[in-house]
Structure formats: C-alpha cells, structure tokens
Design an enzyme around this catalytic site. Structure first.
Site, PDB file in Angstrom:
ATOM      1  N   TYR A 101      88.707  53.939  15.341  1.00 50.57           N
ATOM      2  CA  TYR A 101      88.157  52.686  16.440  1.00 50.57           C
ATOM      3  C   TYR A 101      87.413  53.213  17.068  1.00 50.57           C
ATOM      4  O   TYR A 101      87.758  54.430  17.275  1.00 50.57           O
ATOM      5  CB  TYR A 101      89.664  52.000  17.098  1.00 50.57           C
ATOM      6  CG  TYR A 101      89.891  51.447  17.845  1.00 50.57           C
ATOM      7  CD1 TYR A 101      89.778  50.236  17.456  1.00 50.57           C
ATOM      8  CD2 TYR A 101      89.520  51.148  18.804  1.00 50.57           C
ATOM      9  CE1 TYR A 101      89.886  49.224  18.549  1.00 50.57           C
ATOM     10  CE2 TYR A 101      89.046  50.625  19.617  1.00 50.57           C
ATOM     11  CZ  TYR A 101      89.232  49.545  19.698  1.00 50.57           C
ATOM     12  OH  TYR A 101      89.310  48.244  20.894  1.00 50.57           O
ATOM     13  N   GLU A 189      82.585  46.115  19.598  1.00 46.95           N
ATOM     14  CA  GLU A 189      84.182  46.639  19.215  1.00 46.95           C
ATOM     15  C   GLU A 189      83.983  47.529  17.797  1.00 46.95           C
ATOM     16  O   GLU A 189      83.314  46.201  16.812  1.00 46.95           O
ATOM     17  CB  GLU A 189      85.218  46.274  19.045  1.00 46.95           C
ATOM     18  CG  GLU A 189      86.569  46.622  19.006  1.00 46.95           C
ATOM     19  CD  GLU A 189      87.905  45.702  18.761  1.00 46.95           C
ATOM     20  OE1 GLU A 189      89.037  46.330  20.106  1.00 46.95           O
ATOM     21  OE2 GLU A 189      87.769  44.558  17.535  1.00 46.95           O
TER      22      GLU A 189
END
Ligand code: GDP
Ligand code: MN
Length: 381
Positions: A101, A189
């Site tokens: 991530y 993101e």
C-alpha cells in the site's frame, strides 16, 4: 473531484508511474475486443467510485475469450454499494508476488503532506490501521522542502517491504509524490502496489482525488469532469455554480460562507440531527442564488427539513430577507424550513421575513435554537 481507477491510472502514467496497459469497455463485445488486443490473461474491473470492488465481485481475471465475455456480462450493469457499473477497465493481468500500500494525502492538522506505506496492501487500509497501526509507516513531508529519494528509501525500509521491492517502490513513491503535488491532488493512493515474481513494482489500483480549486491550471482535467460520478443533486448544484457537497442526512442546509456552512453541519449533528448536505451560497445571498439553493435542496428526497443559516456581513439583513422572500415565491418547498438570520441589520431582515412566516416557515434568533427546531420539524432522528 474523484477519478475513476482508469482515469487515475492514466494520470499516474503521465508521471511515469508504472501501470498495466488496458482500455475501457462498455459492452461485453468491447471487453473481448480490448482483451484480444492486450492478450490473455486479462482482468476485468468495474469502474465505480467506491472501494472493495474486488470483494463485491467487480474484479475478475479472465484466461480466455469465454471468460472475458462472461465477466463483462456479469460486471457491466452490476450494482456495487449503490453504484451502477457503466463501464469496465480491462487490463493485462499481472502476476502478483506481494501486495503493498502507498499513498500521499494532506494532513491538515499537521500542515504537511502525509506519506503512508505498508507491506499489508490489497486489503482496506482502514482495516490495517485498526488491526495493526504499526504495519503502516508514516512520514510527514514538509511541502516547502518536498519529498526526497532518501525519504522514499527510508519509508519502504520502515514499512518492511521485501528487499527486492524496495528500490522499485522507492522510485514509484518519488513519482507518486510528483503526481500528488504537480498534479494538484488531495489524495493519491495505490492499493495494491504490487511486486511481480520478476521483481517489478507497479500500481494495480489507483485512487486519485483532484483539488477542484486547481482546475484553472489544468485544462486537461476537462476530459475527467465529463464522466466523473456526481449524484443528481451535485450535478444540479454544479450547473448553478453552487458550492455543494451531498451528505447522507435529512436536514438540508443553506448557509453563507464555507465556515458558517460547516459550523451549521456541526450544530445540526450536535442537536441530534444529520445534515443532508453542505451548501455555501457565498456572500451575496441574492434571490437568484437563494432560489437555486432551495431548488437543489428540494430535489433531495431525503431532506425532511431545511435550515437556512445566514449571517449578514457586507450583505445586509434586509437584502438577504428580500432574497429569501422572493425565492420562496419561486420555489415550491414541500418540507418545513427554519431561518436564522443574524448580523448586520438583522432586525430589519427579520421584520421582512414575517411576511412569509407560517407553521412551516419559521424564524429562530439563534443558531442552536434554529438547529433544534429544524431537527424537531424533521421528525427527529
Ligand atoms: P478494489 O477491491 O476496489 O480495491 O480493487 P483492486 O483494483 O484493488 O483489485 C482488488 C484485488 O484484485 C487486488 O488486491 C488483487 O488481489 C486482485 N487483482 C487486481 N488486478 C489483478 C491482476 O492483474 N492480477 C491478479 N492476479 N490479481 C489482480
Ligand atoms: Mn484496491
């Protein structure tokens, strides 16, 4: 403005962030056409602005034409958490060794950019944060100094990414930061950022929120705006040039000034209500603007009461009141409305409002009192 995954990936690509080749499709035939151009296996991905598409069955791998068509048929038209899938993104499938991530966002409290990296990607980051906050490496980035390669390397190490992924991931992070800053985003993101069995690091998903206030220096954003998912209320508000954000509650809010509009939302919450929207009509509060605001709020079926909260500053109370009176004559309001008018010439304004007062159009002198009244008239929670 939130981008769809495929738009986010196109945006990423401009900054050199590696993404898989792909294309959008709106019919199963198009899915098959795109897939055969790319070569199998492919992944067919629902384009909706909501997370957890994978879990909802909106992300499927296809090894051949039969599967590609079947997934196209299943996913196009599917409902994911209230969002209808109108198109899919078809990309060449990647082999995944690891899922990570990475993100940059604004930390307003710290007046800094915030970088987050985790070796636990592929699942919702909120879940990781709740289960094991230490699994997320964080770094505040001073916007005046920027984000260095050294910081990128430090972050991937701290996040404990696999050694063979670190150089690639650090490189992606530096590019992602450029995308965030030069690309005028509030959020970028990547979840998952993957490591392939061949040691490549690339973005498998993209979540990008652009800062609408920077639109003036990005004529290229036009192409995004055309297909961005706005709800009906937001679409109408936008066409009227109103600063409007749709929310989930039942008290429609009209206020002048962004600060007052936010406080109004807070106060409605505080007295046990829940705002249906944020709406800042700006300084003027003319009849025209007020009528448009009322029209947008009335188009929202979940609104059970309206709270108009105006503080007269440069705009005087009687002008505001006249605006409200005229607007009420033009828009048919079906729910009760509470008006709180204060500030310059509030008394004169309130006198004018008496002509429209009734059982369902009520004035209240204080913000808190008006909020209570609005929630009560909405029938409580
Ligand atoms: P989200 O569920 O909305 O976040 O959608 P994602 O784009 O993140 O995809 C969800 C999951 O599908 C990923 O975490 C992967 O595990 C899987 N996935 C997506 N693309 C591929 C791919 O190209 N190959 C493989 N093997 N899995 C993929
Ligand atoms: Mn994802």
């Amino acid at each position: 403005m939130d981008l769809f995954e495929y738009q986010g990936k196109q945006y990423f690509a401009r900054f050199g962030i590696p993404v898989s080749p792909g294309d959008v499709a709106e019919t199963p035939d198009e899915v098959v056409a795109v897939a055969s151009r790319l070569g199998y296996p492919v992944v067919v991905k629902a384009q909706v602005q909501v997370g957890g598409r994978g879990k909802a069955g909106g992300v499927k791998l296809a090894a051949d034409e039969g599967e590609a068509r079947a997934h196209g048929e299943a996913i196009i038209g599917m409902d994911i958490k209230g969002h209808t899938v109108h198109r899919v993104w078809v990309e060449h499938a990647s082999d995944i060794a690891k899922e990570y991530y990475a993100s940059f966002t604004l930390d307003r409290g710290a007046k800094a950019h915030l970088a987050m990296v985790s070796s636990r990607g592929g699942v919702e980051i909120e879940q990781v944060a709740a289960e094991d906050p230490t699994a997320i490496a964080r770094l505040h980035v001073d916007p005046y100094i920027g984000f260095s390669e050294a910081q990128a390397r430090q972050l991937v190490e701290e996040a404990d990414l696999d050694p063979e992924a670190r150089a690639g991931a650090a490189e992606v992070l530096v590019k992602l930061y450029r995308c965030f800053v030069e690309g005028d985003a509030d959020l970028v993101e990547v979840n998952p950022l993957i490591l392939t069995p061949h040691g490549q690091v690339h973005a498998l998903d993209a979540k990008v929120t652009l800062d609408d206030s920077a639109a003036f220096r990005h004529p290229e954003w036009e192409e995004f705006a055309g297909v961005t998912e706005l709800d009906e209320r937001e679409r109408l508000a936008k066409s009227y040039g109103l600063q409007y954000v749709g929310l989930d509650g039942f008290v429609g809010i009209i206020a002048n000034g962004a600060g007052l509009a936010m406080s109004t939302c807070d106060v409605v919450n505080q007295v046990g209500g829940s705002p249906a929207n944020f709406l800042d009509i700006g300084g003027g509060a003319s009849a025209e603007v007020m009528a448009r605001a009322l029209e947008v709020i009335s188009s929202d079926a979940s609104v059970r009461a309206i709270f108009v909260n105006i503080f007269g500053g440069i705009t005087r109370g009687e002008e505001v009141a006249n605006g409200i009176v005229t607007a009420l004559g033009r828009v048919d309001i079906k729910v009760p409305m509470v008006i709180r008018l204060d500030g310059t010439n509030a008394e004169e304004g309130r006198k004018i409002l008496r002509s429209v007062e009734s059982e369902t159009v009520i004035t209240a002198p204080t913000m808190m009192g008006a909020a209570r009244k609005a929630v009560e008239l909405a029938g409580g929670k």
